[in-house]
Design a protein around this motif. Structure first.
Motif, PDB file in Angstrom:
ATOM      1  N   TRP A   1      30.629 107.801 130.182  1.00 34.81           N
ATOM      2  CA  TRP A   1      30.190 106.442 130.515  1.00 34.81           C
ATOM      3  C   TRP A   1      31.276 105.396 130.232  1.00 34.81           C
ATOM      4  CZ3 TRP A   1      29.901 102.582 126.840  1.00 34.81           C
ATOM      5  CH2 TRP A   1      29.997 102.984 125.508  1.00 34.81           C
ATOM      6  N   LEU A   2      32.055 105.588 129.168  1.00 33.72           N
ATOM      7  CA  LEU A   2      33.018 104.554 128.794  1.00 33.72           C
ATOM      8  C   LEU A   2      34.127 104.390 129.840  1.00 33.72           C
ATOM      9  CD1 LEU A   2      34.019 102.461 126.802  1.00 33.72           C
ATOM     10  CD2 LEU A   2      35.124 104.280 125.491  1.00 33.72           C
ATOM     11  N   PRO A   3      34.868 105.443 130.201  1.00 30.07           N
ATOM     12  CA  PRO A   3      35.898 105.234 131.239  1.00 30.07           C
ATOM     13  C   PRO A   3      35.309 104.887 132.596  1.00 30.07           C
ATOM     14  CG  PRO A   3      35.697 107.567 130.695  1.00 30.07           C
ATOM     15  CD  PRO A   3      34.882 106.825 129.695  1.00 30.07           C
ATOM     16  N   THR A   4      34.099 105.404 132.900  1.00 33.83           N
ATOM     17  CA  THR A   4      33.494 105.104 134.199  1.00 33.83           C
ATOM     18  C   THR A   4      33.108 103.637 134.297  1.00 33.83           C
ATOM     19  OG1 THR A   4      32.601 107.359 134.208  1.00 33.83           O
ATOM     20  CG2 THR A   4      31.726 105.830 135.841  1.00 33.83           C
ATOM     21  N   LEU A   5      32.509 103.113 133.241  1.00 37.27           N
ATOM     22  CA  LEU A   5      32.133 101.697 133.264  1.00 37.27           C
ATOM     23  C   LEU A   5      33.371 100.798 133.245  1.00 37.27           C
ATOM     24  CD1 LEU A   5      28.970 100.990 131.073  1.00 37.27           C
ATOM     25  CD2 LEU A   5      29.384 100.398 133.450  1.00 37.27           C
TER      26      LEU A   5
ATOM     27  N   ALA B   1      36.490  97.259 136.395  1.00 30.58           N
ATOM     28  CA  ALA B   1      37.913  96.992 136.647  1.00 30.58           C
ATOM     29  C   ALA B   1      38.506  96.128 135.550  1.00 30.58           C
ATOM     30  CB  ALA B   1      38.103  96.350 138.018  1.00 30.58           C
ATOM     31  N   LEU B   2      38.355  96.594 134.309  1.00 31.62           N
ATOM     32  CA  LEU B   2      38.812  95.794 133.176  1.00 31.62           C
ATOM     33  C   LEU B   2      40.333  95.662 133.182  1.00 31.62           C
ATOM     34  CD1 LEU B   2      36.552  96.981 130.222  1.00 31.62           C
ATOM     35  CD2 LEU B   2      36.264  95.073 131.779  1.00 31.62           C
ATOM     36  N   ASP B   3      40.798  94.449 133.171  1.00 27.58           N
ATOM     37  CA  ASP B   3      42.215  94.152 133.069  1.00 27.58           C
ATOM     38  C   ASP B   3      42.381  92.974 132.111  1.00 27.58           C
ATOM     39  OD1 ASP B   3      41.251  92.049 134.520  1.00 27.58           O
ATOM     40  OD2 ASP B   3      42.206  92.632 136.402  1.00 27.58           O
ATOM     41  N   GLU B   4      43.587  92.501 131.950  1.00 26.57           N
ATOM     42  CA  GLU B   4      43.831  91.418 130.998  1.00 26.57           C
ATOM     43  C   GLU B   4      43.086  90.147 131.376  1.00 26.57           C
ATOM     44  OE1 GLU B   4      47.962  90.799 130.485  1.00 26.57           O
ATOM     45  OE2 GLU B   4      48.341  92.771 129.607  1.00 26.57           O
ATOM     46  N   GLU B   5      42.914  89.923 132.678  1.00 25.84           N
ATOM     47  CA  GLU B   5      42.203  88.724 133.112  1.00 25.84           C
ATOM     48  C   GLU B   5      40.727  88.802 132.766  1.00 25.84           C
ATOM     49  OE1 GLU B   5      41.518  85.039 134.475  1.00 25.84           O
ATOM     50  OE2 GLU B   5      43.486  85.993 134.271  1.00 25.84           O
ATOM     51  N   SER B   6      40.122  89.990 132.944  1.00 21.71           N
ATOM     52  CA  SER B   6      38.685  90.129 132.689  1.00 21.71           C
ATOM     53  C   SER B   6      38.375  90.084 131.204  1.00 21.71           C
ATOM     54  CB  SER B   6      38.169  91.436 133.301  1.00 21.71           C
ATOM     55  OG  SER B   6      38.822  92.555 132.733  1.00 21.71           O
ATOM     56  N   VAL B   7      39.249  90.666 130.350  1.00 21.16           N
ATOM     57  CA  VAL B   7      38.949  90.653 128.918  1.00 21.16           C
ATOM     58  C   VAL B   7      39.149  89.271 128.316  1.00 21.16           C
ATOM     59  CG1 VAL B   7      39.513  93.099 128.660  1.00 21.16           C
ATOM     60  CG2 VAL B   7      41.294  91.378 128.251  1.00 21.16           C
ATOM     61  N   ARG B   8      39.903  88.394 129.003  1.00 21.68           N
ATOM     62  CA  ARG B   8      40.027  87.027 128.493  1.00 21.68           C
ATOM     63  C   ARG B   8      38.695  86.298 128.534  1.00 21.68           C
ATOM     64  NH1 ARG B   8      44.977  86.737 131.660  1.00 21.68           N
ATOM     65  NH2 ARG B   8      46.780  87.071 130.292  1.00 21.68           N
TER      66      ARG B   8
ATOM     67  N   GLY C   1      42.603  98.786 126.487  1.00 27.26           N
ATOM     68  CA  GLY C   1      42.864 100.086 125.892  1.00 27.26           C
ATOM     69  C   GLY C   1      42.625 100.068 124.404  1.00 27.26           C
ATOM     70  N   GLY C   2      43.344 100.930 123.672  1.00 29.70           N
ATOM     71  CA  GLY C   2      43.180 101.011 122.234  1.00 29.70           C
ATOM     72  C   GLY C   2      42.210 102.102 121.837  1.00 29.70           C
ATOM     73  N   PRO C   3      41.820 102.157 120.558  1.00 22.93           N
ATOM     74  CA  PRO C   3      40.867 103.168 120.095  1.00 22.93           C
ATOM     75  C   PRO C   3      39.523 103.038 120.802  1.00 22.93           C
ATOM     76  CG  PRO C   3      41.926 102.039 118.255  1.00 22.93           C
ATOM     77  CD  PRO C   3      42.293 101.288 119.479  1.00 22.93           C
ATOM     78  N   ALA C   4      38.754 104.140 120.775  1.00 26.46           N
ATOM     79  CA  ALA C   4      37.473 104.161 121.481  1.00 26.46           C
ATOM     80  C   ALA C   4      36.528 103.082 120.967  1.00 26.46           C
ATOM     81  CB  ALA C   4      36.829 105.543 121.348  1.00 26.46           C
ATOM     82  N   VAL C   5      36.518 102.842 119.662  1.00 22.41           N
ATOM     83  CA  VAL C   5      35.607 101.836 119.099  1.00 22.41           C
ATOM     84  C   VAL C   5      35.979 100.446 119.602  1.00 22.41           C
ATOM     85  CG1 VAL C   5      34.817 100.761 116.971  1.00 22.41           C
ATOM     86  CG2 VAL C   5      35.084 103.232 117.074  1.00 22.41           C
ATOM     87  N   SER C   6      37.261 100.147 119.671  1.00 23.13           N
ATOM     88  CA  SER C   6      37.691  98.840 120.180  1.00 23.13           C
ATOM     89  C   SER C   6      37.350  98.692 121.655  1.00 23.13           C
ATOM     90  CB  SER C   6      39.201  98.673 119.974  1.00 23.13           C
ATOM     91  OG  SER C   6      39.540  98.715 118.605  1.00 23.13           O
ATOM     92  N   ARG C   7      37.517  99.757 122.422  1.00 26.19           N
ATOM     93  CA  ARG C   7      37.172  99.703 123.847  1.00 26.19           C
ATOM     94  C   ARG C   7      35.675  99.486 124.039  1.00 26.19           C
ATOM     95  NH1 ARG C   7      39.218 105.274 125.751  1.00 26.19           N
ATOM     96  NH2 ARG C   7      38.255 104.636 127.726  1.00 26.19           N
ATOM     97  N   GLN C   8      34.867 100.180 123.225  1.00 30.08           N
ATOM     98  CA  GLN C   8      33.415 100.011 123.344  1.00 30.08           C
ATOM     99  C   GLN C   8      32.996  98.599 122.957  1.00 30.08           C
ATOM    100  OE1 GLN C   8      31.050 103.097 121.458  1.00 30.08           O
ATOM    101  NE2 GLN C   8      32.583 104.648 121.925  1.00 30.08           N
ATOM    102  N   LEU C   9      33.555  98.067 121.877  1.00 25.90           N
ATOM    103  CA  LEU C   9      33.216  96.711 121.456  1.00 25.90           C
ATOM    104  C   LEU C   9      33.576  95.705 122.546  1.00 25.90           C
ATOM    105  CD1 LEU C   9      32.317  94.600 119.415  1.00 25.90           C
ATOM    106  CD2 LEU C   9      34.584  94.737 118.355  1.00 25.90           C
ATOM    107  N   ARG C  10      34.749  95.880 123.151  1.00 26.46           N
ATOM    108  CA  ARG C  10      35.162  94.980 124.227  1.00 26.46           C
ATOM    109  C   ARG C  10      34.201  95.069 125.408  1.00 26.46           C
ATOM    110  NH1 ARG C  10      39.762  97.265 125.198  1.00 26.46           N
ATOM    111  NH2 ARG C  10      40.754  96.287 123.404  1.00 26.46           N
ATOM    112  N   LEU C  11      33.782  96.285 125.761  1.00 27.81           N
ATOM    113  CA  LEU C  11      32.863  96.470 126.880  1.00 27.81           C
ATOM    114  C   LEU C  11      31.489  95.889 126.574  1.00 27.81           C
ATOM    115  CD1 LEU C  11      32.497  97.780 129.687  1.00 27.81           C
ATOM    116  CD2 LEU C  11      31.783  99.861 128.513  1.00 27.81           C
ATOM    117  N   PHE C  12      30.986  96.096 125.356  1.00 25.01           N
ATOM    118  CA  PHE C  12      29.682  95.553 124.991  1.00 25.01           C
ATOM    119  C   PHE C  12      29.702  94.026 124.987  1.00 25.01           C
ATOM    120  CE2 PHE C  12      28.957  99.686 122.490  1.00 25.01           C
ATOM    121  CZ  PHE C  12      28.359 100.270 123.588  1.00 25.01           C
TER     122      PHE C  12
END
Length: 674
Positions: free
Chosen positions: A201-205, A210-217, A225-236
Motif C-alpha cells: 500500500w505504501l509505494p502504491t499510494l 505522485a508525491l514529489d517535492e511540490e506535493s510534500v510542501r 523518501g527516507g525511512p518507512a516511518v517517515s514516509r508513512q507519516l508524510r503520507l498520513f
C-alpha cells in the motif's frame, strides 16, 4: 360472484375481453382481438352489456389514473432535480465488471459504464451507475442531488473534495414504481480502506498521489523518501489534511457528512484529492432557519453534528495509522473502551497490549504517534474526546503540530506543551535505561510538569484522582537483583495505586497500593523467570486539603528539611531563564512555592497472598516482604510517606514523598480490558 362479459361494438377493431372475479378493480384488463362465442339471448345480452360497460369504464379509468400518477411522479422528480442532467439508459455502455471499492449497500446495485452521448460533455467518460432499489435508498440519492445545490457554488472545492454527481436515470417500472439510478463520478477502483489493506500500500499510494517535492510542501515537509516511518507519516499528513479540508468544506456550508468511513472515501488519481463520498446522508445544521426562537437549538444541533463528524475522522485516523485496528475484533474493543466513558488521552496505555512489536524496527504506528512529543496521540484524543464540546474542529486540527511538517512554525498551546512533557517522560521511563542523563532529564520534566499543573485546586484533584494508576518511575533510589544475593529472588511486576472516594460529602480518599510480584526459585533465575506469583496490598485512608510546596534556597537549608535536590532546582532555574522555555513557562523566575494537594494519611493495613507451596512457609513470606520493600519506592509500601500531589490530569499523576522524591504514574486501563 363471477361474471363473464363480451363487449359488442362492430365499429371498434379491438374490444375488451374481461374475466372478472371477486374485486373488479384489482384484475388486470388487457386488450385482445374481439371474439364471438355463441349467440346470447337479448336479455342476457342486455345484462352482460350493462355489467361489462361499467366494469370496463372503471378499468380504463384505473389505467388512466395510474398512467397519470406515473407521469406526475416523473414530472415531480424532474422538477425537483432540474439542476442536474436526466440521462437515459441508452446514453451509456454498461461495462461487464465492477470495482471492488464501489461496493454499496444491500439496497443498491452498482454498475460501471462509459457515457456514449456525443452531445454530452461527459462523452467517453467512465462513470458509476448506482441503482437505488428501496424508497430509503432513493431518498439518499435525491438528497445527494439536493446537497449539490449548496456545494456547487464553489465549483473548485466541490470538484476537488466531493464525489461528483452528474445526474440520474428515472423511468417507470411495470410495478407502478419509478426506478431511480444515480450517475456519479468514477474515482478509482479502491476505497481508502482497500488501499490500506494492500500488501504494497505504501509505494502504491505514493505512486498514485505522485508525491514529489511540490506535493510534500503542502504539508510543510521538505523531503521525499527516507525511512518507512517517515514516509508513512508524510503520507498520513497528506491524507488527513485533505480529508479535513473536505469535511471543513461541508461544515462551512451548513452540512454534516454523518457517514465518514474509510469505505466511503476515495482517492482520485487524476487530481490526487480525497473524495468524501456522494453525501446521500448529509444533514443540515439548521432545520428551521436562523430565526431567534430556534437559534440556541440550532447551535446545539450544529455543535453535535460537527462533533459526530470529527469523531468519525478520529476513527479513520486511528485505522490509518494503527493497522491493528483493521481487525474487527480489536476495533470493537477500541470502540468499547471509548463507549464506557474512558478518557481518550489514555488510549496509548490501553492499546499497547494490542500493538504488534514483532517487527525488528518496532510498531510503525506507535512510532508515528509518539513522534514530536506524542503529538499524534494528542490529536487522536482531541478527535475522540468524550464530551462533544471538547472535540477539536477541522480548522484547529489542521493547525495541530502532528499535521504540520518541519518547515511550518507552529506555536504550541500550553495544553500541547504539558502533553509533550508528559509523553516524553513516559517514553524515557519505558526505556528502562536509568543512567544519570536519563534520570536528570526525567527529574527536569517532572519539575516542569509540576510548575504547569492545570488542576491545582482540591476540587480538581477530587474529580481526577479516583481511579487506578500504574507506577512508571520514581526519582528516588532504584535497587534491582543483579548485583545482590538476597534471601528471596523477587521479580516485581506491575505496581498500581487504586484511589477511590467513599463519599462526595467529604474529601476522604481510600488509597490501595497493589503490588504484583513473582518469587523465582532455583539458581537459573537470570534465564528462567518462571516462579510463584504473589500479590501484596497496602490500604490507607487519606484526607485531601489545599497546601503549598515550598522551594527553600540552599543557603537557608543548612540542617533543615528540603523538598528536593538543590542541584535539580538550580539547573531547572537555568533552563527556565533560557530562550527556549521563556515563552512557554508563565514564570519569569523560579517560584518560591507552588500550590499542591496535601495528603494526610490514617491507619495502614497490609495484606499479602502467595501461591502454593510458599503460602505455608512463614520465613519465605518474610523474606519476600523484605525484598519487596528493598526494591520498591518506600512510599508504595508505607503509604503514610506520601505527603502531597503536585500534578494531575486525565492521563498522568505525580505524587511527592516525605523525602522529596517524585512518583510518576499513568492511568491504568485494566478495567476497560475486561
Amino acid at each position: 360472484m363471477a361474471l363473464r362479459g363480451i363487449g359488442l361494438s362492430p365499429s371498434v377493431e379491438n374490444a375488451e375481453v374481461v374475466c372478472l372475479s371477486g374485486n373488479l378493480s384489482t384484475r388486470l384488463i388487457r386488450r385482445s382481438p374481439m371474439r364471438f362465442i355463441g349467440k346470447p339471448s337479448n336479455l342476457n345480452r342486455r345484462q352482460c352489456w350493462g355489467v361489462q360497460c361499467s366494469s370496463a369504464r372503471k378499468a380504463v379509468s384505473s389505467i388512466e389514473s395510474e398512467e397519470n400518477a406515473q407521469t406526475a411522479l416523473l414530472d415531480s422528480v424532474d422538477e425537483e432535480l432540474e439542476h442536474v442532467t436526466r440521462f437515459k439508459i441508452s446514453n451509456f455502455k454498461i461495462l461487464d465488471c465492477v470495482s471492488v471499492g464501489l461496493g454499496g449497500r444491500a439496497d443498491e446495485v452498482i454498475f460501471e459504464a462509459i457515457v456514449k452521448d456525443t452531445n454530452s460533455p461527459l462523452n467517453n467518460t467512465r462513470v458509476v451507475l448506482r441503482r437505488l432499489t428501496s424508497a430509503q435508498a432513493q431518498r439518499r440519492g435525491k438528497r445527494a442531488i439536493e446537497v449539490l445545490k449548496k456545494l456547487v457554488r464553489r465549483k473548485l472545492m466541490y470538484h476537488s473534495y466531493s464525489m461528483q454527481v452528474h445526474g440520474y436515470i428515472s423511468s417507470p417500472t411495470s410495478s407502478g414504481r419509478v426506478s431511480f439510478t444515480l450517475v456519479h463520478g468514477y474515482h478509482g477502483s479502491f476505497s481508502l480502506r482497500h488501499w490500506l489493506r494492500q500488501s504494497d500500500w505504501l509505494p502504491t499510494l505514493e505512486a498514485t498521489l505522485a508525491l514529489d517535492e511540490e506535493s510534500v510542501r503542502r504539508v510543510g515537509d521538505d523531503t521525499v523518501g527516507g525511512p518507512a516511518v517517515s514516509r508513512q507519516l508524510r503520507l498520513f499528513r497528506i491524507l488527513m489534511r485533505d480529508l479535513l479540508i473536505g469535511v471543513n468544506y461541508l461544515h462551512s456550508h451548513g452540512l454534516a457528512h454523518t457517514e465518514l468511513r474509510l469505505e466511503n472515501v476515495h482517492i482520485s488519481p487524476v487530481d490526487r484529492h480525497i473524495k468524501v463520498g456522494i453525501l446521500g446522508n448529509a444533514a443540515d445544521f439548521y432545520e428551521n432557519g436562523l430565526n431567534s426562537s430556534t437559534l440556541d437549538n440550532n447551535q446545539d444541533r450544529r455543535q453535535m453534528m460537527i462533533a459526530f463528524d470529527m469523531r468519525c475522522v478520529g476513527f479513520m485516523m486511528a485505522k490509518m495509522v494503527l493497522r491493528e485496528l483493521m481487525d474487527p475484533f480489536i476495533f470493537t474493543k477500541f470502540k468499547s473502551f471509548l463507549t464506557k466513558g474512558n478518557d481518550p488521552s489514555c488510549l496509548r496505555e490501553f492499546l499497547l497490549q494490542f500493538l504488534s512489536r514483532n517487527s525488528p524496527s518496532g510498531n510503525s504506528g506507535l512510532q508515528i504517534l509518539d513522534r514530536n512529543w506524542g503529538a499524534g496521540w494528542n490529536l487522536l484524543s482531541l478527535l475522540l474526546a468524550t464530551k462533544s464540546s471538547k472535540r477539536v474542529s477541522c480548522l484547529d486540527a489542521l493547525r495541530h503540530p502532528f499535521l504540520c511538517g518541519p518547515r511550518w512554525r507552529v506555536v504550541p498551546s500550553m495544553d500541547i506543551i504539558r502533553w509533550g512533557l508528559g509523553s516524553t517522560a513516559v517514553r524515557i521511563a519505558e526505556e528502562y535505561i536509568y543512567g544519570q542523563p536519563q534520570r536528570s532529564r526525567l527529574a527536569h520534566f517532572i519539575e516542569l510538569m509540576e510548575m504547569l499543573n492545570p488542576n491545582s485546586k482540591p476540587k480538581n484533584w477530587l474529580e481526577l484522582l479516583p481511579g487506578k494508576w500504574r507506577l512508571l518511575y520514581c526519582t528516588g533510589r532504584h535497587i534491582g537483583l543483579t548485583l545482590r544475593q538476597p534471601n528471596a529472588r523477587v521479580l516485581i511486576g506491575d505496581v498500581r495505586l487504586a484511589v477511590s472516594r467513599a463519599s462526595k460529602l467529604n474529601t476522604n480518599l481510600s488509597f490501595t497500593s497493589e503490588i504484583g510480584f513473582k518469587i523465582m526459585i532455583g539458581k537459573d533465575w537470570p534465564h528462567d523467570k518462571t516462579g510463584i506469583c504473589g500479590k501484596l496490598e497496602v490500604n490507607s485512608l487519606f484526607r485531601l486539603t489545599a497546601g503549598r510546596r515550598l522551594y527553600l534556597k540552599e543557603e537557608k537549608t543548612t540542617g533543615e528539611f528540603t523538598m528536593g535536590p538543590s542541584n535539580i532546582q538550580g539547573s531547572l532555574a537555568r533552563k527556565l531563564s533560557g530562550r527556549k522555555w521563556r515563552k512557554a513557562i508563565p514564570f519569569k523566575e523560579f517560584p518560591s512555592s507552588l500550590p499542591v494537594a496535601k495528603l494526610a494519611s490514617g491507619d495502614i493495613e497490609v495484606t499479602m497472598n502467595l501461591g502454593e507451596p510458599l503460602n505455608q512457609n512463614i520465613d519465605t513470606a518474610k523474606n519476600a516482604v523484605q525484598e519487596i520493600r528493598t526494591q520498591l519506592p518506600p512510599e508504595m509500601f508505607d503509604l503514610s510517606k506520601l505527603v502531597c500531589g503536585t500534578y494531575v490530569d486525565s492521563r498522568l499523576l505525580v505524587l511527592r514523598g516525605v523525602n522529596g522524591s517524585a512518583l510518576l504514574f499513568t492511568r491504568s486501563c485494566d478495567d476497560a480490558m475486561d
